[in-house]
Design an enzyme around this catalytic site. Structure first.
Site, PDB file in Angstrom:
ATOM      1  CB  ALA A  70       4.799   0.523   0.379  1.00 41.02           C
ATOM      2  CB  THR A  71       8.656  -3.104   2.305  1.00 40.30           C
ATOM      3  OG1 THR A  71       8.432  -3.524   0.959  1.00 40.30           O
ATOM      4  CG2 THR A  71       9.040  -4.304   3.162  1.00 40.30           C
ATOM      5  CG  ASN A 150       1.101  -6.724  -6.058  1.00 41.30           C
ATOM      6  OD1 ASN A 150       0.257  -7.029  -5.219  1.00 41.30           O
ATOM      7  ND2 ASN A 150       2.209  -7.404  -6.201  1.00 41.30           N
ATOM      8  CD  GLN A 180       1.216  -1.676  -7.806  1.00 34.88           C
ATOM      9  OE1 GLN A 180       1.026  -0.949  -8.780  1.00 34.88           O
ATOM     10  NE2 GLN A 180       2.390  -2.223  -7.557  1.00 34.88           N
ATOM     11  CB  SER A 200       5.526   2.762  -2.527  1.00 31.27           C
ATOM     12  OG  SER A 200       6.822   2.614  -3.064  1.00 31.27           O
ATOM     13  CG  HIS A 202       9.648   2.462  -6.094  1.00 32.52           C
ATOM     14  ND1 HIS A 202       9.650   1.379  -6.929  1.00 32.52           N
ATOM     15  CD2 HIS A 202       9.372   1.980  -4.857  1.00 32.52           C
ATOM     16  CE1 HIS A 202       9.396   0.282  -6.221  1.00 32.52           C
ATOM     17  NE2 HIS A 202       9.220   0.629  -4.967  1.00 32.52           N
ATOM     18  CB  THR A 238      19.208  11.374   9.166  1.00 36.19           C
ATOM     19  OG1 THR A 238      19.962  11.429  10.382  1.00 36.19           O
ATOM     20  CG2 THR A 238      19.304  12.707   8.434  1.00 36.19           C
ATOM     21  CB  CYS A 324       7.957  -8.773  -4.871  1.00 37.18           C
ATOM     22  SG  CYS A 324       7.732  -7.007  -4.962  1.00 37.18           S
TER      23      CYS A 324
HETATM   24  N1  PLP Z   1       2.542  -3.166  -1.613  1.00 36.11           N
HETATM   25  C1  PLP Z   1       2.280  -3.378  -2.908  1.00 36.11           C
HETATM   26  C2  PLP Z   1       0.872  -3.642  -3.332  1.00 36.11           C
HETATM   27  C3  PLP Z   1       3.309  -3.358  -3.857  1.00 36.11           C
HETATM   28  O1  PLP Z   1       3.032  -3.567  -5.155  1.00 36.11           O
HETATM   29  C4  PLP Z   1       4.634  -3.111  -3.417  1.00 36.11           C
HETATM   30  C5  PLP Z   1       5.769  -3.142  -4.380  1.00 36.11           C
HETATM   31  O2  PLP Z   1       5.792  -3.942  -5.285  1.00 36.11           O
HETATM   32  C6  PLP Z   1       4.854  -2.866  -2.059  1.00 36.11           C
HETATM   33  C7  PLP Z   1       3.790  -2.912  -1.185  1.00 36.11           C
HETATM   34  C8  PLP Z   1       6.232  -2.577  -1.520  1.00 36.11           C
HETATM   35  O3  PLP Z   1       6.596  -1.264  -1.801  1.00 36.11           O
HETATM   36  P1  PLP Z   1       8.117  -0.751  -1.643  1.00 36.11           P
HETATM   37  O4  PLP Z   1       8.838  -1.203  -2.867  1.00 36.11           O
HETATM   38  O5  PLP Z   1       7.994   0.739  -1.543  1.00 36.11           O
HETATM   39  O6  PLP Z   1       8.659  -1.340  -0.396  1.00 36.11           O
END
Ligand code: PLP
Length: 376
Positions: A70-71, A150, A180, A200, A202, A238, A324
């Site tokens: 997601a980042t 989050n 989330q 995301s 994971h 890839t 994070c």
């Molecule tokens: N956005 C939110 C709200 C998140 O909680 C997170 C991860 O903590 C992310 C984005 C980032 O996701 P990823 O770890 O897949 O880069």
């Protein structure tokens, strides 16, 4: 057995996800771009996962692109839209409680000359669609807001805001970081009026290092990763077939139980808060109507890190604010009106439907013991 209550940071991959990943690593390990049968078989796995993810958000598979997480999806949404629309329009509206992958990206665009307006919660700790609408104007090309915060579990008024914004400014692109909320609340792109959403794997019992972005047909983004034109040129490189296959398997497993899991975790949240209410000095930072998956509390007078490590010594894993932010004081909590000592002592407990009452009993007992034993 350790008690893992940090599921907003990451989740344990489910057996189905692991199995799908292993199969893609040991049997179908071809490169989806290769023209032979091994390549085709890998491509079929990617297509299957894409269909599942698209179906889960009510989208056409054509509009779903895999990324590294997601980042990256959030970076692509913001930077990509800025690249496509930023010559004529310069303004981006976001909420002031976004994850760093949106907030920092917005700051980077600010440094390039874009104007970023961050809409804050009002005194009551809530965000209002009217405030987002007022922040938009003819110079705005993008609005980005998350579905579920989050750190606190607060649910943002995304649908209401995007609907109002689209009604007044049909050209503004709407983006939602659904990380989330996905597989916890229903996420349907059309009902949300979302042009782009980020996901995301994971956080939904898939594997780290893979995510997706939905981009509505007709919405333009300039790719941030260029190369061999995989993912229709939106995201070169890839494809990580094992991670993508695992993502699909995890989503397929969770989709049918969104409602019942939400209810179950809601019951767990009530149970936990009930247990904590008997411990003097604990305060709840999460809103009552927030996502029950995230419960943020403060243990007054006990710094987050210290309490976190005390709990860790009992093999109970929680997080201080956001995983994070690695111990930095959370600007997001301050935005929600949780300040100073209370923010310093915030702990995030994030559950899954598999969390048990016994685990929460052990957590509550450990917090009570921590109050006695730790200071500062
Ligand atoms: N956005 C939110 C709200 C998140 O909680 C997170 C991860 O903590 C992310 C984005 C980032 O996701 P990823 O770890 O897949 O880069």
């Amino acid at each position: 057995m350790p008690i893992y209550l940090d599921n907003a940071a990451t989740t344990r991959p489910c057996a189905e996800a692991v199995e799908a990943a292993v199969e893609a690593m040991t049997v179908n390990y071809g490169n989806p771009s290769s023209l032979h049968k091994a390549g085709l078989e890998a491509q079929l796995l990617v297509d299957k996962a894409r269909k599942i993810i698209a179906g889960s958000i009510g989208a056409d598979p054509f509009c779903v692109y895999f990324t590294s997480g997601a980042t990256e999806s959030n970076n692509l949404a913001l930077r990509g839209a800025a690249g496509a629309y930023g010559r004529r329009k310069k303004k981006i509206v976001i909420s002031a409680v976004e994850h760093a992958s949106v907030d920092e990206t917005a700051s980077a665009l600010e440094a390039q000359g874009f104007e970023v307006v961050r809409v804050s919660p009002r005194e009551d700790g809530r965000l209002y669609a009217a405030d987002f609408l007022n922040a938009c104007d003819e110079n705005t090309f993008l609005i980005s807001m998350m579905l579920v915060n989050n750190e606190t579990g607060y649910i943002l008024p995304v649908k209401e805001t995007f609907t109002a914004v689209k009604r007044k400014y049909p050209d503004i692109i709407t983006h939602c970081d659904c990380v989330q909320g996905y597989m916890k609340l229903p996420v349907k792109v059309n009902a949300m009026c979302a042009d782009m959403i980020s996901l995301s794997a994971h956080k939904i019992h898939g594997v780290k290092g893979v995510g997706a972005i939905y981009i509505k047909k007709g919405v333009r983004v300039v790719p941030i990763v260029t190369g061999g034109k995989q993912e229709k040129g939106i995201r070169s490189g890839t494809e990580s077939v094992p991670l993508i296959a695992a993502f699909g398997a995890a989503a397929e497993k969770l989709l049918p139980t969104i409602g019942e899991r939400y209810e179950r975790v809601g019951t767990l949240k009530k149970y936990l808060l009930d247990r904590l209410s008997s411990i003097d000095g604990t305060a709840v930072n999460s809103p009552e109507d927030g996502s029950p998956y995230v419960v943020n509390i403060s243990a007054e007078g006990r710094r987050s890190e210290i309490m976190l490590h005390f709990l860790e010594s009992k093999e109970i894993y929680v997080s201080s604010g956001s995983a994070c932010s690695k111990g930095q004081q959370s600007g997001v909590l301050v935005q929600f009106g949780i300040k100073d000592k209370r923010a310093d002592s915030a702990i995030r407990i994030s559950m899954t439907a598999e969390t048990t009452e016994e685990e929460l009993d052990r957590l509550a007992e450990a917090i009570a013991e921590g109050f006695e034993k730790v200071r500062g």
